[in-house]
Write an enzyme that holds these catalytic residues in place. Structure first.
Site, short mmCIF file in Angstrom:
data_model
loop_
_atom_site.label_atom_id
_atom_site.label_comp_id
_atom_site.label_asym_id
_atom_site.label_seq_id
_atom_site.Cartn_x
_atom_site.Cartn_y
_atom_site.Cartn_z
CG ASP A 40 -0.11 -0.08 2.53
OD1 ASP A 40 -0.36 0.73 3.44
OD2 ASP A 40 0.80 -0.92 2.62
CD GLU A 41 -1.21 4.67 2.77
OE1 GLU A 41 -2.18 5.42 2.95
OE2 GLU A 41 -0.47 4.28 3.68
N1 IFG Z 1 -3.82 3.79 5.40
C1 IFG Z 1 -2.59 3.01 5.59
C2 IFG Z 1 -2.34 2.44 6.97
C3 IFG Z 1 -2.82 3.37 8.08
C4 IFG Z 1 -4.28 3.74 7.83
C5 IFG Z 1 -4.88 4.49 9.00
C6 IFG Z 1 -3.79 1.10 4.57
C7 IFG Z 1 -3.72 -0.12 3.72
C8 IFG Z 1 -4.36 4.53 6.55
N2 IFG Z 1 -2.65 1.87 4.64
O1 IFG Z 1 -4.81 1.36 5.19
O2 IFG Z 1 -0.94 2.21 7.14
O3 IFG Z 1 -2.00 4.51 8.19
O4 IFG Z 1 -6.28 4.54 8.91
#
Ligand code: IFG
Length: 374
Positions: free
Chosen positions: A160-161
């Site tokens: 992710d991200e």
């Molecule tokens: N998104 C990030 C997480 C976390 C989350 C907090 C995903 C897959 C926001 N990635 O959710 O690491 O920071 O709500």
């Protein structure tokens, strides 16, 4: 019927995780996904890579504390879970969310220089150097060691991200990662960004970004619509090649979302998720485009940027978590909020007896004692 605990932003010891396994078992949740690494910390001992825990195990959001599971402690968690018919799904998040690993081993960085430990809560700034062979030697060791300790069939690689790689670099990395995970006899799981790579049969995509508006929701803007279309095409491709999907829509199932404005901990980026929001939705309304047989199940993630204790975990997980078990288990025509809220209210005496620090949502008629059953 899963629950995910982030033990990287804030670390929770084996005693706390066993408590969570006990409470999960009460509602027959059967998958505990443990988010074992992130920018802020590395939480599982890897023989041969001692810096990961010796150096990046002792830090966390806010700087103080941290910790990690020894090989023996992780094996104990797996055993404890198995006794309760719960499968442990380990996650090592790559190639992003890797500052802890990058800080531990300079060679994992493209420039060969290790960054400082990170104790903030920003995301997206880190990436393994996907063009260096040493990165894959590192990942081979990590996957091999954890897979050997994990009898369950799943290995979650995160994904992710990632803001530091081109789509081509990311996809090539994920396709190589899938082969590495499969070579250790596990099915790869990834957050939904992995769906843009060419994945093979048996891999699972965990849908988290609320890109697919529910029926009747306002049309998304063009960029969101384009991202959703790209994600949808990728997911359909993974399904066509024999993959499956885990549903974790953040606006419904992210248990770190505040219940309402008064909730003292948690985040709000995906919206407020009160007990009804989390339960009262039809899977096929949000995900009707997916063939039902491709849906492996539902999972409620609890990210720990703002959590500091087991009582914080219990506060965010109860009363919403039992509803996820029912979402995963019951046929939709049998589910109704009006009926469910009464049954949920009847759980209160049990939770009080168990000392669960649950949020007494005004949406639920909480029963006080055993005597006043409906
Ligand atoms: N998104 C990030 C997480 C976390 C989350 C907090 C995903 C897959 C926001 N990635 O959710 O690491 O920071 O709500």
């Amino acid at each position: 019927r899963g629950f995910m605990l982030d033990v990287s932003r804030h670390f929770f010891g084996i005693h706390d995780v066993k408590r969570i396994l006990d409470l999960m078992a009460l509602y027959k949740l059967n998958r505990l996904h443990i988010h074992l690494s992130d920018d802020q910390g590395w939480r599982i001992e890897i023989p041969g890579l001692p810096n990961l825990t010796d150096y990046a195990g002792g830090s966390q959001v806010g700087g103080k504390g941290g910790g990690y599971y020894s090989v023996e402690e992780y094996a104990e968690l797996v055993r404890y879970a198995q006794e309760r018919f719960i499968t442990i799904v380990p996650e090592i998040d790559v190639p992003g969310h890797t500052n802890a690993a990058l800080a531990s081993y300079p060679e994992l960085n493209c420039g060969g220089v290790a960054p400082e430990l990170f104790t903030g809560t920003a995301v997206g700034f880190s990436s393994l150097c996907t063009t260096k062979e040493v990165t894959y030697e590192f990942l081979e060791t990590v996957v091999r060691e954890i897979a050997a300790l994990t009898p369950g069939p799943f290995f979650h690689v995160g994904g992710d991200e990632v803001e530091r790689l081109t789509p081509e670099e990311y996809n090539a990395f994920m396709e190589r990662m899938e082969g590495l995970v499969r070579s250790h006899g596990k099915r790869m799981v990834g957050w939904d960004e992995v769906a843009l790579a060419e994945l093979g049969a048996g891999s699972l995509v965990q849908l988290w970004r609320p890109l697919w508006p529910a029926e009747g929701a306002p049309e998304p803007d063009s960029a969101a619509a384009e991202a959703a279309a790209e994600l949808e095409a990728g997911v359909m491709r993974v399904i066509a090649s024999g993959g499956s999907v885990i549903l974790s829509p953040a606006d419904r199932l992210y248990l770190d979302m505040k219940y309402d404005r008064t909730t003292p901990i948690g985040l709000t980026w995906a919206g407020l998720a009160d007990v009804r929001t989390s339960y009262d939705w039809a899977v096929m309304d949000l995900f009707g485009k997916l063939p039902e047989e491709a849906i492996a199940g539902v999972e409620a993630p609890l990210w720990s940027e703002t959590l500091g204790s087991i009582s914080d975990i219990e506060y965010m997980a109860f009363p919403r978590l039992p509803g996820i078990a029912e979402l995963g288990w019951s046929q939709e025509f049998r589910r109704s909020w009006e009926d469910y809220r009464l049954r949920l209210g009847a759980q209160a005496p049990r939770w009080t007896a168990l000392g669960i620090n649950f949020y007494r949502s005004p949406q639920v008629p909480w029963q006080e004692g055993w005597q006043d059953t409906p």
